[in-house]
Write an enzyme that holds these catalytic residues in place. Structure first.
Site, PDB file in Angstrom:
ATOM      1  N   GLU A 218      -8.479  -3.942 -12.030  1.00  0.00           N
ATOM      2  CA  GLU A 218      -7.704  -2.864 -12.640  1.00  0.00           C
ATOM      3  C   GLU A 218      -6.209  -3.027 -12.377  1.00  0.00           C
ATOM      4  O   GLU A 218      -5.791  -3.665 -11.412  1.00  0.00           O
ATOM      5  CB  GLU A 218      -8.180  -1.526 -12.108  1.00  0.00           C
ATOM      6  CG  GLU A 218      -8.000  -1.460 -10.609  1.00  0.00           C
ATOM      7  CD  GLU A 218      -8.662  -0.250  -9.993  1.00  0.00           C
ATOM      8  OE1 GLU A 218      -9.607   0.279 -10.588  1.00  0.00           O
ATOM      9  OE2 GLU A 218      -8.220   0.151  -8.922  1.00  0.00           O
TER      10      GLU A 218
ATOM     11  N   CYS B 216       1.091  -1.525 -10.550  1.00  0.00           N
ATOM     12  CA  CYS B 216       0.253  -1.823  -9.389  1.00  0.00           C
ATOM     13  C   CYS B 216      -0.792  -2.835  -9.849  1.00  0.00           C
ATOM     14  O   CYS B 216      -1.557  -2.557 -10.769  1.00  0.00           O
ATOM     15  CB  CYS B 216      -0.396  -0.516  -8.928  1.00  0.00           C
ATOM     16  SG  CYS B 216      -1.577  -0.728  -7.599  1.00  0.00           S
TER      17      CYS B 216
ATOM     18  N   CYS C 136     -13.002  -7.235  -2.626  1.00  0.00           N
ATOM     19  CA  CYS C 136     -12.268  -7.488  -1.382  1.00  0.00           C
ATOM     20  C   CYS C 136     -13.283  -7.653  -0.260  1.00  0.00           C
ATOM     21  O   CYS C 136     -14.297  -6.957  -0.231  1.00  0.00           O
ATOM     22  CB  CYS C 136     -11.331  -6.324  -1.068  1.00  0.00           C
ATOM     23  SG  CYS C 136     -10.360  -6.593   0.441  1.00  0.00           S
TER      24      CYS C 136
ATOM     25  N   CYS D  86     -12.938  -2.197   4.426  1.00  0.00           N
ATOM     26  CA  CYS D  86     -12.477  -0.864   4.842  1.00  0.00           C
ATOM     27  C   CYS D  86     -13.392   0.174   4.178  1.00  0.00           C
ATOM     28  O   CYS D  86     -13.503   0.209   2.950  1.00  0.00           O
ATOM     29  CB  CYS D  86     -11.027  -0.626   4.432  1.00  0.00           C
ATOM     30  SG  CYS D  86      -9.928  -1.982   4.915  1.00  0.00           S
TER      31      CYS D  86
ATOM     32  N   CYS E 173     -12.397   2.659   1.201  1.00  0.00           N
ATOM     33  CA  CYS E 173     -11.799   2.077  -0.005  1.00  0.00           C
ATOM     34  C   CYS E 173     -12.894   1.663  -0.986  1.00  0.00           C
ATOM     35  O   CYS E 173     -13.849   0.967  -0.604  1.00  0.00           O
ATOM     36  CB  CYS E 173     -10.958   0.864   0.406  1.00  0.00           C
ATOM     37  SG  CYS E 173     -10.478  -0.197  -0.973  1.00  0.00           S
TER      38      CYS E 173
ATOM     39  N   GLU F  24      -7.069  -8.027  -1.292  1.00  0.00           N
ATOM     40  CA  GLU F  24      -6.114  -8.211  -0.204  1.00  0.00           C
ATOM     41  C   GLU F  24      -5.222  -9.402  -0.580  1.00  0.00           C
ATOM     42  O   GLU F  24      -5.658 -10.558  -0.523  1.00  0.00           O
ATOM     43  CB  GLU F  24      -6.899  -8.469   1.099  1.00  0.00           C
ATOM     44  CG  GLU F  24      -6.087  -9.014   2.244  1.00  0.00           C
ATOM     45  CD  GLU F  24      -4.853  -8.192   2.589  1.00  0.00           C
ATOM     46  OE1 GLU F  24      -4.918  -6.948   2.608  1.00  0.00           O
ATOM     47  OE2 GLU F  24      -3.806  -8.807   2.836  1.00  0.00           O
TER      48      GLU F  24
ATOM     49  N   SER G 109       1.192  -5.615  -0.219  1.00  0.00           N
ATOM     50  CA  SER G 109       0.558  -4.687   0.712  1.00  0.00           C
ATOM     51  C   SER G 109      -0.570  -5.417   1.420  1.00  0.00           C
ATOM     52  O   SER G 109      -1.383  -6.085   0.789  1.00  0.00           O
ATOM     53  CB  SER G 109       0.008  -3.487  -0.067  1.00  0.00           C
ATOM     54  OG  SER G 109      -0.641  -2.582   0.803  1.00  0.00           O
TER      55      SER G 109
ATOM     56  N   SER H 149      -0.897  -1.638   5.779  1.00  0.00           N
ATOM     57  CA  SER H 149      -1.811  -0.496   5.726  1.00  0.00           C
ATOM     58  C   SER H 149      -2.338  -0.224   7.128  1.00  0.00           C
ATOM     59  O   SER H 149      -3.262  -0.864   7.586  1.00  0.00           O
ATOM     60  CB  SER H 149      -2.958  -0.793   4.766  1.00  0.00           C
ATOM     61  OG  SER H 149      -2.436  -1.030   3.476  1.00  0.00           O
ATOM     62  N   LEU H 150      -1.726   0.724   7.782  1.00  0.00           N
ATOM     63  CA  LEU H 150      -1.992   0.963   9.201  1.00  0.00           C
ATOM     64  C   LEU H 150      -3.154   1.955   9.401  1.00  0.00           C
ATOM     65  O   LEU H 150      -4.154   1.626  10.005  1.00  0.00           O
ATOM     66  CB  LEU H 150      -0.710   1.500   9.836  1.00  0.00           C
ATOM     67  CG  LEU H 150      -0.489   1.231  11.307  1.00  0.00           C
ATOM     68  CD1 LEU H 150      -0.565  -0.236  11.631  1.00  0.00           C
ATOM     69  CD2 LEU H 150       0.874   1.803  11.712  1.00  0.00           C
ATOM     70  N   HIS H 151      -2.981   3.157   8.939  1.00  0.00           N
ATOM     71  CA  HIS H 151      -4.009   4.220   8.947  1.00  0.00           C
ATOM     72  C   HIS H 151      -4.415   4.719  10.330  1.00  0.00           C
ATOM     73  O   HIS H 151      -4.992   5.801  10.451  1.00  0.00           O
ATOM     74  CB  HIS H 151      -5.267   3.812   8.180  1.00  0.00           C
ATOM     75  CG  HIS H 151      -5.013   3.292   6.805  1.00  0.00           C
ATOM     76  ND1 HIS H 151      -4.170   3.910   5.910  1.00  0.00           N
ATOM     77  CD2 HIS H 151      -5.468   2.179   6.162  1.00  0.00           C
ATOM     78  CE1 HIS H 151      -4.132   3.229   4.785  1.00  0.00           C
ATOM     79  NE2 HIS H 151      -4.900   2.171   4.917  1.00  0.00           N
TER      80      HIS H 151
ATOM     81  N   ASN I  16      -7.961   9.387  -1.257  1.00  0.00           N
ATOM     82  CA  ASN I  16      -8.660   9.652  -2.511  1.00  0.00           C
ATOM     83  C   ASN I  16     -10.156   9.635  -2.246  1.00  0.00           C
ATOM     84  O   ASN I  16     -10.640   8.738  -1.562  1.00  0.00           O
ATOM     85  CB  ASN I  16      -8.373   8.548  -3.528  1.00  0.00           C
ATOM     86  CG  ASN I  16      -7.007   8.702  -4.137  1.00  0.00           C
ATOM     87  OD1 ASN I  16      -6.685   9.733  -4.698  1.00  0.00           O
ATOM     88  ND2 ASN I  16      -6.201   7.663  -4.022  1.00  0.00           N
TER      89      ASN I  16
ATOM     90  N   CYS J 227      -6.982   2.738  -6.440  1.00  0.00           N
ATOM     91  CA  CYS J 227      -7.778   1.948  -5.509  1.00  0.00           C
ATOM     92  C   CYS J 227      -9.230   1.739  -5.893  1.00  0.00           C
ATOM     93  O   CYS J 227     -10.133   2.245  -5.253  1.00  0.00           O
ATOM     94  CB  CYS J 227      -7.727   2.603  -4.129  1.00  0.00           C
ATOM     95  SG  CYS J 227      -6.089   3.054  -3.657  1.00  0.00           S
TER      96      CYS J 227
HETATM   97  N1  SAH Z   1      -5.679  -4.797   0.495  1.00  0.00           N
HETATM   98  C1  SAH Z   1      -4.338  -4.340   0.547  1.00  0.00           C
HETATM   99  C2  SAH Z   1      -3.789  -3.876  -0.779  1.00  0.00           C
HETATM  100  C3  SAH Z   1      -4.727  -3.139  -1.691  1.00  0.00           C
HETATM  101  S1  SAH Z   1      -5.243  -1.541  -1.121  1.00  0.00           S
HETATM  102  C4  SAH Z   1      -4.191  -3.263   1.598  1.00  0.00           C
HETATM  103  O1  SAH Z   1      -5.199  -2.792   2.107  1.00  0.00           O
HETATM  104  O2  SAH Z   1      -3.061  -2.950   1.928  1.00  0.00           O
HETATM  105  C5  SAH Z   1      -3.742  -0.603  -1.429  1.00  0.00           C
HETATM  106  C6  SAH Z   1      -3.591   0.617  -0.552  1.00  0.00           C
HETATM  107  O3  SAH Z   1      -4.543   1.625  -0.908  1.00  0.00           O
HETATM  108  C7  SAH Z   1      -3.786   0.333   0.918  1.00  0.00           C
HETATM  109  O4  SAH Z   1      -2.771   0.965   1.657  1.00  0.00           O
HETATM  110  C8  SAH Z   1      -5.128   0.966   1.181  1.00  0.00           C
HETATM  111  O5  SAH Z   1      -5.306   1.279   2.523  1.00  0.00           O
HETATM  112  C9  SAH Z   1      -5.068   2.174   0.279  1.00  0.00           C
HETATM  113  N2  SAH Z   1      -6.347   2.794   0.000  1.00  0.00           N
HETATM  114  C10 SAH Z   1      -7.558   2.219  -0.171  1.00  0.00           C
HETATM  115  N3  SAH Z   1      -8.495   3.144  -0.432  1.00  0.00           N
HETATM  116  C11 SAH Z   1      -7.874   4.336  -0.452  1.00  0.00           C
HETATM  117  C12 SAH Z   1      -8.311   5.666  -0.687  1.00  0.00           C
HETATM  118  N4  SAH Z   1      -9.573   5.949  -0.943  1.00  0.00           N
HETATM  119  N5  SAH Z   1      -7.373   6.639  -0.640  1.00  0.00           N
HETATM  120  C13 SAH Z   1      -6.071   6.358  -0.395  1.00  0.00           C
HETATM  121  N6  SAH Z   1      -5.609   5.133  -0.170  1.00  0.00           N
HETATM  122  C14 SAH Z   1      -6.496   4.123  -0.192  1.00  0.00           C
HETATM  123 FE1  SF4 Z   2      -9.500  -4.495   0.870  1.00  0.00          FE
HETATM  124 FE2  SF4 Z   2      -7.195  -3.110   1.013  1.00  0.00          FE
HETATM  125 FE3  SF4 Z   2      -9.498  -1.926   0.263  1.00  0.00          FE
HETATM  126 FE4  SF4 Z   2      -9.189  -2.669   2.795  1.00  0.00          FE
HETATM  127  S1  SF4 Z   2      -7.996  -1.134   1.693  1.00  0.00           S
HETATM  128  S2  SF4 Z   2     -11.028  -3.023   1.529  1.00  0.00           S
HETATM  129  S3  SF4 Z   2      -8.028  -4.541   2.534  1.00  0.00           S
HETATM  130  S4  SF4 Z   2      -8.419  -3.528  -0.839  1.00  0.00           S
END
Ligand code: SAH
Ligand code: SF4
Length: 346
Positions: free
Chosen positions: A87, A100, A107, A111, A114, A158, A187, A210-212, A288, A331
């Site tokens: 997408e 984006c 991936c 995570c 996601c 990623e 990212s 992407s720290l979280h 989300n 995402c």
């Molecule tokens: N893999 C990379 C880039 C793609 S994800 C990464 O993880 O950084 C892009 C961003 O969306 C990242 O910051 C990820 O943590 C965030 N993300 C993934 N799922 C999400 C969700 N359900 N709600 C909000 N942000 C989310």
């Molecule tokens: Fe992959 Fe980024 Fe999603 Fe983590 S947040 S599963 S690294 S796309």
């Protein structure tokens, strides 16, 4: 067969072997400056145009397209030649237009919150597949009377786990599409060797990490790759990146209700940010909802509270609007729900 944005200039010259030299420039200019399809290049003889249309196929077939109510967010679901789906989201803001893009079909980082991670890894995207997302978005932006200026690699995948194809795409976006490196953002979930490699590149792109979570216990859970590159190692790489580039670094923080949105989380984050040689900027995004993760995003007042608290602790934070939540433009969610919501692309 390589797709039309997979070819570099030399490969195009080989393909045009036997044609006058200037044809290479004409076609390159058509693809990258005019954002045109080979069939639209009326400066070329008709036979060559149709040959190029056959021999330089598009990589992306639109499966679905959705637009939000105001027309300022457009989301595409594309099918690749092997049926994998990715997408792309185009966003018009008041002062800028951003796309984006996806960098992998799926991936492997796992995570749990996601949608892309929940679906798992399918394959690497090619340089051409990555570039074509930007070209298509730039075309649409032009049709909307806007100019595409920014690219963020925050779609599926990623990007730093597909370095060898992503970096040539970055160079193409900069050198051929004319986008400023300062307006390109990679990212990452925190792949330390790749962050170090990035620090050695010439183009000063932005890095978003992407720290979280700012402690290893919680981050191990949310972002499994943290077990391989724990926070101390990741922060070391971020610090070196900042010293090498002097570029702004941002931390992405998806706010998850009751999980990483408490006062103690803000304090830990502020402490971690203080270890860096330059101030980092924090982007807060309420999580989300995704089909495979039970916990919800932090409600609005909690998001504001967290942001204020960070501010009081000296950390700059912005709340990112959940652009296009109404069209699942976040995402991995269009791929997950296309059957339910999106209308067929024209
Ligand atoms: N893999 C990379 C880039 C793609 S994800 C990464 O993880 O950084 C892009 C961003 O969306 C990242 O910051 C990820 O943590 C965030 N993300 C993934 N799922 C999400 C969700 N359900 N709600 C909000 N942000 C989310
Ligand atoms: Fe992959 Fe980024 Fe999603 Fe983590 S947040 S599963 S690294 S796309």
């Amino acid at each position: 067969m390589p797709s039309r944005y997979d070819l570099d200039r030399d490969a195009l010259a080989d393909l045009l072997d036997g044609e006058p030299r200037y044809r290479v420039d004409q076609v390159w200019d058509g693809l990258y400056r005019q954002l045109a399809q080979p069939a639209e290049l009326t400066t070329l003889p008709k036979a060559l145009r149709s040959r190029l249309d056959d021999e330089l196929p598009a990589a992306l077939a639109p499966v679905a397209e959705s637009t939000d109510r105001h027309g300022d967010t457009v989301k595409w679901l594309f099918e690749l030649d092997d049926g994998a789906r990715v997408e792309t989201v185009l966003m018009h803001y008041r002062d800028r237009t951003t796309v984006c893009v996806s960098s992998q079909a799926g991936c492997a980082m796992g995570c749990g919150f996601c949608a892309t991670g929940q679906a798992g890894f399918r394959r690497q995207m090619t340089t051409g597949e990555i570039v074509e997302q930007v070209v298509r978005a730039a075309r649409r932006a032009r049709d909307d009377g806007r100019r595409l200026g920014n690219v963020v690699f925050m779609g599926m995948g990623e990007p730093l786990a597909n370095y060898d194809r992503v970096w040539p795409a970055v160079e193409r976006l900069h050198g051929d599409l004319g986008l400023s490196a300062r307006h390109l953002t990679l990212s990452t979930v925190g792949l330390v060797p790749a962050i170090r490699r990035l620090a050695g590149e010439d183009l000063p792109v932005n890095l978003a990490v992407s720290l979280h979570a700012a402690n290893d216990g919680l981050r191990d859970e949310l972002v499994p790759v943290n077990r391989r590159y724990p926070l101390s190692v990741l922060m070391g790489a971020c610090a070196d990146y900042l010293r090498a580039k002097g570029r702004r670094l941002s931390f992405e923080w998806a706010l998850i209700d009751g999980t990483n949105d408490r006062p103690a989380d803000a304090r830990e984050l502020a402490e971690l940010a203080r270890t860096l040689p330059l101030p980092a900027h924090v982007n807060l995004i309420p999580l989300n909802p995704t089909p495979g993760y039970a916990t919800r995003g932090t409600p609005r007042d909690g998001v504001e509270r967290f942001r204020h608290q960070l501010g009081d602790l000296g950390v700059n934070a912005t709340v990112r609007r959940n652009r296009g939540t109404d069209i699942d433009a976040a995402c991995g969610q269009l791929a997950a729900r296309v059957d339910l919501r999106a209308r067929p692309a024209s």
